[in-house]
Design an enzyme around this catalytic site. Structure first.
Site, short mmCIF file in Angstrom:
data_model
loop_
_atom_site.label_atom_id
_atom_site.label_comp_id
_atom_site.label_asym_id
_atom_site.label_seq_id
_atom_site.Cartn_x
_atom_site.Cartn_y
_atom_site.Cartn_z
N SER A 143 -12.85 8.03 119.23
CA SER A 143 -11.74 8.97 119.28
C SER A 143 -10.48 8.28 119.79
O SER A 143 -10.49 7.64 120.86
CB SER A 143 -12.08 10.15 120.19
OG SER A 143 -10.96 10.99 120.39
N LYS A 146 -8.17 17.92 119.81
CA LYS A 146 -8.98 17.31 120.85
C LYS A 146 -9.35 18.38 121.86
O LYS A 146 -8.95 19.54 121.76
CB LYS A 146 -8.22 16.19 121.58
CG LYS A 146 -7.64 15.10 120.68
CD LYS A 146 -8.70 14.23 120.04
CE LYS A 146 -8.04 13.19 119.13
NZ LYS A 146 -9.05 12.38 118.39
N SER A 201 -13.66 12.48 115.25
CA SER A 201 -13.40 12.33 116.68
C SER A 201 -13.92 13.49 117.52
O SER A 201 -14.07 13.35 118.73
CB SER A 201 -11.89 12.17 116.93
OG SER A 201 -11.20 13.38 116.67
N SER A 209 -11.41 13.90 110.50
CA SER A 209 -12.06 12.73 111.09
C SER A 209 -13.23 13.15 111.97
O SER A 209 -13.44 14.34 112.21
CB SER A 209 -11.06 11.91 111.91
OG SER A 209 -10.73 12.61 113.10
#
Length: 288
Positions: free
Chosen positions: A253, A150, A95, A93
């Site tokens: 995100s 993250k 994010s 993705s």
């Protein structure tokens, strides 16, 4: 069933037949080969080449055993490598744009934060703790079968504030420097781009001008009482032994703002290298 469990099962399966061959079948084949060679030597004089060829044929594993046991060393090596050294992941993705792009194939260091037993993820040798600014892969708290990536924004005891899209840690605003807008070829759109200094670690972040400053869709996660949400953003106190994670693509995100804190036992490792991106070879290299 995740890939680590599948590998572990394959290690047990192939290892069983590998040991069975080593301790039972191979000695039997060796004994039978010696008997056959002795018998052949009595009836005819064997030259060395013929003897070697005959011995090789007599010692050869049956096909079913060859396929079930011969892969054991390779599978064991891959299992140990993924469990204790590095593990590959694919970025699915956006994010973490602009640090990591969709399609990046990355490596994650499995021993930076300590050595964990595979499958159960039990830390047996602590080495260090995740630090602010680290890019980390972890088990998604809402579904541990999923891996998320993250950036660590807060550690245990930190007071994290994100108001009007400005990050403050323990009352100290994290410096941002405006950069040229970032163009995303996947969405054909531009985003505001900043260089952020997060506890001394510089990295780039994105903001969407049209996205609201308040948090949308915050869930009822454990220790939610540590967080206060308002129209300008939020304020959270990170529980001891846990971490607050945010994506670099701040307005695109799903992270700790939505689903809460990440426990130490959910940490997989520290991401450090893009080893391949088939759409853009220039992506290969280290990142922070």
């Amino acid at each position: 069933m995740n890939f680590s469990v599948i590998l572990f099962v394959l290690v047990l399966f192939t290892g069983f037949f590998y040991m069975l061959d080593l301790l039972v079948f191979k000695p039997k084949r060796r004994f039978a080969a010696q008997q056959a060679l002795a018998s052949a030597g009595q009836s005819a004089q064997l030259d060395p080449a013929t003897e070697r060829k005959l011995r090789h044929q007599l010692m050869k594993q049956p096909i079913w055993l060859e396929y079930s046991a011969s892969f054991f060393p390779v599978i064991l090596f891959v299992f140990l490598l993924r469990s204790f050294v590095v593990e590959p992941f694919k970025i699915p993705s956006g994010s973490m744009i602009p640090t990591l792009l969709i399609g990046d194939l990355i490596l994650v260091n499995k021993f930076t934060y300590g050595i964990r037993l595979p499958i159960i993820d039990k830390k047996i040798v602590p080495l260090s703790d995740p630090k602010r600014g680290d890019v980390v892969v972890f088990r998604y708290p809402m579904d541990p079968s999923l891996d998320y990536i993250k950036r660590v924004v807060g550690i245990g005891g930190d007071v994290i504030e994100y108001k009007n899209k400005k990050l403050t840690i323990n009352g100290v605003p994290q410096a941002q420097t405006a950069m040229d807008k970032f163009y995303d070829p996947n969405t054909f759109s531009y985003s505001l781009q900043f260089k952020e200094n997060l506890a001394g670690k510089e990295h780039r972040i994105l903001n969407d001008e049209e996205a609201p400053v308040y948090v949308v869709g915050a869930q009822n996660f454990p220790n939610r009482e540590n967080c206060q949400y308002d129209v300008n953003g939020f304020r959270c106190v990170v529980p001891k032994g846990q971490y607050f994670m945010m994506g670099d693509n701040r307005d695109n995100s799903s992270d700790s703002r939505i689903w809460g804190f990440v426990q130490d036992k959910q940490i997989v490792g520290k991401a450090f290298l893009v080893w391949m991106n088939f759409n853009d070879f220039s992506r290969i290299g280290f990142f922070r």
